[in-house]
Write a protein that holds these residues in place. Structure first.
Motif, PDB file in Angstrom:
ATOM      1  N   GLN B  41      14.759  50.864 -25.436  1.00 32.58           N
ATOM      2  CA  GLN B  41      13.392  50.466 -25.074  1.00 32.58           C
ATOM      3  C   GLN B  41      12.551  51.673 -24.642  1.00 32.58           C
ATOM      4  OE1 GLN B  41      12.690  47.969 -21.664  1.00 32.58           O
ATOM      5  NE2 GLN B  41      14.711  48.359 -20.794  1.00 32.58           N
ATOM      6  N   ARG B  51       6.905  47.280 -30.291  1.00 31.43           N
ATOM      7  CA  ARG B  51       8.096  46.434 -30.203  1.00 31.43           C
ATOM      8  C   ARG B  51       7.804  44.967 -30.491  1.00 31.43           C
ATOM      9  NH1 ARG B  51      10.064  47.515 -24.268  1.00 31.43           N
ATOM     10  NH2 ARG B  51       9.287  49.586 -24.761  1.00 31.43           N
ATOM     11  N   LEU B  73      16.078  45.434 -23.378  1.00 32.35           N
ATOM     12  CA  LEU B  73      14.962  45.187 -24.301  1.00 32.35           C
ATOM     13  C   LEU B  73      14.559  43.717 -24.247  1.00 32.35           C
ATOM     14  CD1 LEU B  73      13.055  46.138 -26.562  1.00 32.35           C
ATOM     15  CD2 LEU B  73      14.900  45.671 -28.198  1.00 32.35           C
TER      16      LEU B  73
END
Lengths: 300, 300
Positions: B41, B51, B73
């Protein structure tokens, strides 16, 4: 040396190059790791901290930003052929999680991992030179604070008294061991007469994550330094309470109630890019406050 | 755009600022994440990758350096109030691990997480423009490779033929839809006569971690690009085999056997600081090789 090195000072969402919670407490040649957010092993490398010196790891609670770096760190210890025992103090569910991860990877660690389940009463680590106590703080899930206390330091020889009583050098070792001295004349001189008190033992308390709760201060009265989370600035007191977090002003109040010398603040919400205001607001309540900046070591 | 962005190119022990395995496959506006080592992340932030565009995550196997970044994440998606469904394709034990972690943290995700257990037969993702197939590779624990294939691209209008057959602009949409054209004179002109083949669909195969195994090449014959692990240089072939890993030369051989156009190599052992030799050795076997450098996007 008794110091705290910050590896991560952010709350759950890593932003602005700030990392999730982790910090190293250095006690002479021993390192303790408190919390271990994702990326802790990289931060250890980044700040050239000798991870082999860590024998005790404390996990305050099982929100990911406080332990997602632990499996990776343990794995790396395995790859680096660590042999020394490793002690982990954490809520019990973590043991099951780690075991599942080891099992899925068919991991056989080359060292012994001792898992100590929290809650535990009072002292959880007792070493020659320090002890660690755990106490409950109040968060959305079970969460623990830690108090690391140096033990009483040995008394020091008082040179003036040595001269006054005409004590030979050969007796110094005995005096250092705390023994009384018998002179050639058969007179007993009490150890306390020949020595001065050792340095005052210091102590460090860690409180994150926690709701503002005045009664936690009772667990670390007169601690030299306390780390208290300040997820939000003072205007968001309501939000802090809803999320079981604290504000700047509240952290300052706790440090004051506990009669600490120093306050270290961290666990900053990802909504804040700049941190200056945290320091300003907290200092209004408790002057001797510092921001927990990553990579910096703060002396206790 | 069909490209691969490297987020982590190192083997298990993160060193020299190299991270554990993770890579993003970009297929026009969709991002796929393959493996998710610790710190993924942070790497997504570092390389400014959106993302929110990731809907599919593939985990090859349950060694920590390929998935320890996934819980963090997922947590961050929750904190960022993600709403879109997220699909995870991974060995089944991961589901239990994630569930325990969510339970311990009392996490309620604001989106639906679909867990698809591997092993699975053949095609595991079927979208309008691409498909993903999984195939077994050979590692110390169960491990899967992935093949991402663009679908056939539509044929393109052949301007010369349009002129030759005097086709009006109004018919272009029909032609693009693949339809035949009937002229005013009632003559049918086959679509193939008016169009040229679309671009050849490309494909990308991912093989890590794996022992050198010639038969895996059958799973991605003629793939445009293959990523194959090269944990060691060629002199450590024996060690590679013992640890179920591959060398430079072996990766080159696989790319050749599979008749790929391009080879991308990564998963470098932490014993190597410099990577030049990896490229030199692999190129001796397979010329069109590139080093999987972090932050770089390689076009398929």
């Amino acid at each position: 040396m008794f110091g705290v090195t910050i590896l991560g000072n952010n709350s759950a969402l890593p932003v602005f190059d700030r990392h999730p919670t982790a910090q190293i407490v250095t006690l002479n040649d021993q390192l303790l790791l408190i919390d271990c957010g994702e990326g802790t092993q990289m931060q250890l490398s980044q700040y050239k901290i000798r991870r082999s010196k860590i024998n005790h790891i404390f996990i305050s609670h099982l929100h990911g930003d406080h332990y997602f770096g632990l499996p990776g760190l343990i794995n790396s210890y395995g790859l680096m052929s660590r042999e020394a025992d490793l002690h982990i103090y954490a809520p019990s569910a973590l043991q099951q999680i780690l075991n599942l991860q080891f099992e899925a990877a068919n991991t056989k660690l080359p060292f012994t991992l001792h898992f100590h389940s929290l809650p535990a009463e009072g002292i959880i680590v007792e070493e020659d030179k320090f002890s660690v106590t755990c106490f409950p703080v109040q968060h959305r899930i079970d969460c623990w604070g830690f108090l690391i206390k140096e033990k009483n330091k040995p008394r020091k020889i008082d040179k003036n008294k040595i001269t006054q009583y005409n004590i030979p050098v050969t007796a110094f070792d005995k005096i250092k061991m705390g023994e009384d001295i018998i002179t050639n004349e058969g007179e007993t001189i009490k150890n306390e007469l020949l020595t001065l008190p050792g340095k005052t033992p210091k102590s460090y308390a860690y409180c994150a994550d926690t709701l503002y709760q005045e009664n936690i201060a009772s667990h670390f009265q007169n601690a030299t330094m306390v780390y208290h989370e300040t997820t939000y600035l003072k205007d968001l007191e309501e939000r802090a309470a809803l999320r079981f977090h604290s504000t700047t002003v509240q952290a300052g109040k706790i440090a004051k109630l506990a009669n600490c010398e120093k306050l270290l603040i961290g666990h900053f919400s990802s909504k804040y890019e700049k941190l200056d205001e945290f320091l300003i607001e907290t200092k209004e309540v408790f002057a001797n406050t510092q921001l927990a900046i990553e990579g910096v070591t703060f002396l206790v």
